[in-house]
Write an enzyme that holds these catalytic residues in place. Structure first.
Site, PDB file in Angstrom:
ATOM      1  N   LYS A 167       5.536 -10.608  -6.584  1.00 31.36           N
ATOM      2  CA  LYS A 167       6.180  -9.658  -5.684  1.00 31.36           C
ATOM      3  C   LYS A 167       5.234  -9.291  -4.537  1.00 31.36           C
ATOM      4  O   LYS A 167       4.266  -8.577  -4.715  1.00 31.36           O
ATOM      5  CB  LYS A 167       6.607  -8.375  -6.402  1.00 31.36           C
ATOM      6  CG  LYS A 167       7.689  -7.675  -5.580  1.00 31.36           C
ATOM      7  CD  LYS A 167       7.705  -6.187  -5.638  1.00 31.36           C
ATOM      8  CE  LYS A 167       6.591  -5.437  -5.028  1.00 31.36           C
ATOM      9  NZ  LYS A 167       6.590  -5.363  -3.550  1.00 31.36           N
ATOM     10  N   GLU A 176      -6.956  -5.049  -9.427  1.00 36.76           N
ATOM     11  CA  GLU A 176      -7.923  -5.103  -8.334  1.00 36.76           C
ATOM     12  C   GLU A 176      -7.532  -3.994  -7.370  1.00 36.76           C
ATOM     13  O   GLU A 176      -6.527  -4.109  -6.672  1.00 36.76           O
ATOM     14  CB  GLU A 176      -7.870  -6.497  -7.690  1.00 36.76           C
ATOM     15  CG  GLU A 176      -9.160  -6.867  -7.032  1.00 36.76           C
ATOM     16  CD  GLU A 176      -9.179  -6.426  -5.593  1.00 36.76           C
ATOM     17  OE1 GLU A 176      -9.666  -5.292  -5.342  1.00 36.76           O
ATOM     18  OE2 GLU A 176      -8.705  -7.182  -4.740  1.00 36.76           O
ATOM     19  N   CYS A 204     -10.185  -4.060   0.685  1.00 27.46           N
ATOM     20  CA  CYS A 204     -10.585  -3.209  -0.441  1.00 27.46           C
ATOM     21  C   CYS A 204     -12.099  -3.157  -0.583  1.00 27.46           C
ATOM     22  O   CYS A 204     -12.646  -2.140  -0.993  1.00 27.46           O
ATOM     23  CB  CYS A 204      -9.939  -3.703  -1.719  1.00 27.46           C
ATOM     24  SG  CYS A 204     -10.100  -5.466  -1.934  1.00 27.46           S
ATOM     25  N   GLU A 232     -10.873   6.301   0.215  1.00 24.30           N
ATOM     26  CA  GLU A 232     -10.674   5.016   0.886  1.00 24.30           C
ATOM     27  C   GLU A 232      -9.753   5.244   2.093  1.00 24.30           C
ATOM     28  O   GLU A 232      -8.620   5.702   1.933  1.00 24.30           O
ATOM     29  CB  GLU A 232     -10.034   4.027  -0.096  1.00 24.30           C
ATOM     30  CG  GLU A 232      -9.953   2.631   0.470  1.00 24.30           C
ATOM     31  CD  GLU A 232      -9.310   1.642  -0.494  1.00 24.30           C
ATOM     32  OE1 GLU A 232      -8.304   1.998  -1.121  1.00 24.30           O
ATOM     33  OE2 GLU A 232      -9.827   0.517  -0.598  1.00 24.30           O
TER      34      GLU A 232
HETATM   35  P1  NAD Z   1       0.400   0.127  -3.092  1.00 29.36           P
HETATM   36  O1  NAD Z   1      -0.498   0.079  -4.273  1.00 29.36           O
HETATM   37  O2  NAD Z   1       1.392   1.211  -3.000  1.00 29.36           O
HETATM   38  O3  NAD Z   1       1.210  -1.257  -2.983  1.00 29.36           O
HETATM   39  C1  NAD Z   1       0.699  -2.508  -3.406  1.00 29.36           C
HETATM   40  C2  NAD Z   1       1.834  -3.292  -4.046  1.00 29.36           C
HETATM   41  O4  NAD Z   1       2.306  -2.606  -5.196  1.00 29.36           O
HETATM   42  C3  NAD Z   1       3.047  -3.478  -3.151  1.00 29.36           C
HETATM   43  O5  NAD Z   1       3.584  -4.760  -3.382  1.00 29.36           O
HETATM   44  C4  NAD Z   1       3.998  -2.412  -3.647  1.00 29.36           C
HETATM   45  O6  NAD Z   1       5.355  -2.694  -3.402  1.00 29.36           O
HETATM   46  C5  NAD Z   1       3.718  -2.415  -5.126  1.00 29.36           C
HETATM   47  N1  NAD Z   1       4.032  -1.188  -5.831  1.00 29.36           N
HETATM   48  C6  NAD Z   1       4.136   0.069  -5.337  1.00 29.36           C
HETATM   49  N2  NAD Z   1       4.428   0.931  -6.322  1.00 29.36           N
HETATM   50  C7  NAD Z   1       4.504   0.219  -7.466  1.00 29.36           C
HETATM   51  C8  NAD Z   1       4.743   0.559  -8.833  1.00 29.36           C
HETATM   52  N3  NAD Z   1       4.950   1.800  -9.216  1.00 29.36           N
HETATM   53  N4  NAD Z   1       4.710  -0.435  -9.748  1.00 29.36           N
HETATM   54  C9  NAD Z   1       4.460  -1.704  -9.391  1.00 29.36           C
HETATM   55  N5  NAD Z   1       4.229  -2.078  -8.126  1.00 29.36           N
HETATM   56  C10 NAD Z   1       4.244  -1.131  -7.169  1.00 29.36           C
HETATM   57  O7  NAD Z   1      -0.495   0.088  -1.850  1.00 29.36           O
HETATM   58  P2  NAD Z   1      -0.012   0.381  -0.353  1.00 29.36           P
HETATM   59  O8  NAD Z   1       1.045   1.416  -0.236  1.00 29.36           O
HETATM   60  O9  NAD Z   1       0.299  -0.923   0.208  1.00 29.36           O
HETATM   61  O10 NAD Z   1      -1.328   1.022   0.211  1.00 29.36           O
HETATM   62  C11 NAD Z   1      -1.751   2.308  -0.205  1.00 29.36           C
HETATM   63  C12 NAD Z   1      -3.253   2.330  -0.339  1.00 29.36           C
HETATM   64  O11 NAD Z   1      -3.668   1.350  -1.309  1.00 29.36           O
HETATM   65  C13 NAD Z   1      -3.987   1.910   0.901  1.00 29.36           C
HETATM   66  O12 NAD Z   1      -4.126   2.937   1.791  1.00 29.36           O
HETATM   67  C14 NAD Z   1      -5.290   1.447   0.332  1.00 29.36           C
HETATM   68  O13 NAD Z   1      -6.127   2.535   0.112  1.00 29.36           O
HETATM   69  C15 NAD Z   1      -4.924   0.847  -0.973  1.00 29.36           C
HETATM   70  N6  NAD Z   1      -4.815  -0.616  -0.930  1.00 29.36           N
HETATM   71  C16 NAD Z   1      -5.761  -1.344  -1.575  1.00 29.36           C
HETATM   72  C17 NAD Z   1      -5.685  -2.723  -1.540  1.00 29.36           C
HETATM   73  C18 NAD Z   1      -6.678  -3.583  -2.210  1.00 29.36           C
HETATM   74  O14 NAD Z   1      -6.781  -4.755  -1.879  1.00 29.36           O
HETATM   75  N7  NAD Z   1      -7.397  -3.100  -3.191  1.00 29.36           N
HETATM   76  C19 NAD Z   1      -4.667  -3.336  -0.848  1.00 29.36           C
HETATM   77  C20 NAD Z   1      -3.691  -2.573  -0.218  1.00 29.36           C
HETATM   78  C21 NAD Z   1      -3.787  -1.205  -0.295  1.00 29.36           C
END
Ligand code: NAD
Length: 489
Positions: free
Chosen positions: A195, A269, A303, A400
């Site tokens: 996904k 991760e 990240c 972050e």
């Molecule tokens: P997020 O964790 O909300 O989303 C990442 C993925 O998880 C997306 O595909 C999203 O649709 C999915 N997701 C969201 N809620 C979920 C749930 N309850 N169960 C399963 N999957 C779910 O991250 P974001 O909104 O894209 O970004 C928010 C913050 O996350 C950013 O500001 C940053 O700090 C952090 N981030 C970290 C990384 C990394 O590589 N470690 C990457 C993107 C974002």
């Protein structure tokens, strides 16, 4: 330090760059895009769709199907059948051929992938072209090589695949994260339901097309576009044996709660707040390049970004001086211009978060600096920003930001550098800049980070394991270690 490099930097800052736009006609984006289930594209069961936009212009790029529970069920059923009937029984050497084929097709269609990634994500074409796409192909090549050698991976004499892997990825490296997830899972004999993030679904769908083109048996890879609800349904599905997630710590914790007690294997991760530590004996020019790459690469949507600069007090002024002059030369703007260093912020939500934390930095007393820089009128943009006078209790030193914002702290002794670097709930990465090998070894043993770079930063290789601990998650991706997450050994 002579005056020549400084002079040269000033000259560069004065250059007028002619635009060097990347042509976009290599990419055909269909106005409506289905889910990829059992080798075919199809609309969501309830017909729901959402728009994905170009963050540099806010123009809609396409409508994309929004997966619901029924679609998750269908995808997991397809992946289960493919696992039982085709992929698990297939000899590793045969599986490898498909992975090699996918890798080669990614290379052949590299331009298309790079342009699509920059359109959907906002990252500079230079980065999608030179980093994301080649590394994605490299991951498939690397893991193709393991597919028929799993018994030599040091994971026992007869490691077995787990079954269906449910994989949820973020928006910062959409294609690359898909490759990090799919390649080791497939090499190990698992089938996948992936996904992608809701703001960047397009390259994952192009990768699904590549799977078709490679003749991958139906159901081995399935791609479900949709939001967090689709991710949550996938993670909770009883037919999924392995969950792999990259994204925010908050969602990672929710997933860990869902998976707890189910027997599913889990790798997380998550976020980071890496220290990039510069000592007084560091080669300043290289360190400045490393600081810039560490925080401004991919707009800081990384990240493992070096978002906290720890600089030895005795050299803080010259290093910061040089850093500001270097940042003045960065070019922000059209992601498809080959001159661009800093592209668009991926979404309005992320832009709001960066703005909010930067305001908090000012309110808490840190000094904010950005070079003179004109932001485009439309789209989501944030200038490269450096905060000095940051203390460890400031939010910008602890949280972050996931944007082009650097927080600068100083230290006097190596012990203080270690204490400050480790003063974070995260533990993903760190950087050390010094002339002394012994100091690198001394520090890297004490830094609580999954990856420590020395005199470089943000270097990735498929053969090298990557991952964190504490609030940065657990498990490793990449290398031989990355296979362990997908094998029952
Ligand atoms: P997020 O964790 O909300 O989303 C990442 C993925 O998880 C997306 O595909 C999203 O649709 C999915 N997701 C969201 N809620 C979920 C749930 N309850 N169960 C399963 N999957 C779910 O991250 P974001 O909104 O894209 O970004 C928010 C913050 O996350 C950013 O500001 C940053 O700090 C952090 N981030 C970290 C990384 C990394 O590589 N470690 C990457 C993107 C974002």
């Amino acid at each position: 330090m002579t005056s020549t490099p400084a002079r040269a930097l000033e000259d560069i800052a004065d250059w007028a760059y002619a635009p060097a736009p990347q042509a976009t006609d290599v990419v055909r984006i269909s106005p409506e895009n289905g889910l990829f289930i059992n080798g075919e594209f199809a609309p969501a069961a309830d017909g729901r769709q959402f728009a994905t936009v170009n963050p540099a212009t806010e123009a809609p790029l396409a409508q994309v199907a929004e997966a619901g529970q029924a679609d998750v069920d269908r995808a997991v059923a397809a992946a289960t059948a493919a696992y039982e009937l085709v992929w698990r029984p297939m000899p590793g050497a045969e599986r490898a051929k498909y992975l090699y084929r996918i890798a080669r097709i990614i290379q052949e269609r590299a331009r298309e992938f790079a342009v699509l990634e920059s359109l959907d994500n906002g990252k500079p074409i230079r980065e999608s072209r030179d980093v994301d796409v080649p590394l994605a192909a490299a991951h498939f090549f690397y893991y193709a090589g393991w597919a028929d050698k799993l018994e030599y991976a040091g994971l026992g004499p007869a490691p077995r695949p787990l079954g269906v892997a449910g994989q949820v990825i973020p928006w910062n490296f959409p294609l690359l994260m898909a490759a990090w997830k799919l390649a080791p899972a497939l090499a190990a004999g698992n089938t996948c339901v992936l996904k992608p993030a809701e703001t960047t679904p397009l390259t994952a769908l192009l990768l699904a097309e590549v799977c078709q083109q490679a003749g991958l048996p139906p159901g081995v890879v399935n791609v479900l576009t949709g939001d967090g609800a689709a991710g949550a349904a996938l993670v909770a599905h009883p037919g999924v044996s392995k969950v792999a997630f990259t994204g925010s710590t908050e969602v990672g914790k929710a997933i860990a709660r869902t998976v707890a007690g189910t027997g599913k294997k889990l790798t997380l991760e998550l976020g980071g707040k890496a220290a990039n530590i510069v000592f007084d004996d560091a080669p300043v020019d290289q360190a400045v390049e490393g600081i810039v790459g560490g925080i401004f690469f991919n707009q800081g949507h990384v990240c493992c970004a070096g978002s906290r600069l720890l600089v030895q007090e005795s050299v803080a002024e010259p290093v910061l001086d040089r850093l500001r002059r270097r940042v003045e030369t960065l070019r922000l703007g059209d992601p498809l211009d080959k001159n661009t260093d800093i592209g668009a912020i991926n979404s309005r939500v992320q832009l709001d978060k960066i703005r909010e934390l930067s305001q908090a930095g000012e309110q808490e007393g840190a000094e904010r600096w950005s070079p003179p820089c004109q932001l485009p009128e439309r789209g989501f943009w944030f200038p490269p920003t450096i905060f000095t006078g940051v203390s460890q209790s400031h939010r910008i030193a602890r949280e972050e930001i996931f944007g082009p914002v650097l927080s600068v702290l100083t230290f006097r002794t190596p012990e203080e550098a270690v204490a400050k670097a480790n003063n974070t709930p995260y533990g993903l990465s760190a950087g050390i800049w010094t002339d002394k090998g012994s100091r690198i070894l001394w520090l890297s043993r004490r830094l609580r980070a999954g990856v420590v770079w020395a005199n470089t930063f943000n270097k990735f290789d498929p053969a090298s394991p990557f991952g964190g601990y504490r609030e940065s998650g657990y498990g490793r991706e990449g290398g031989r270690h990355g296979l362990a997450a997908y094998l029952d050994a």
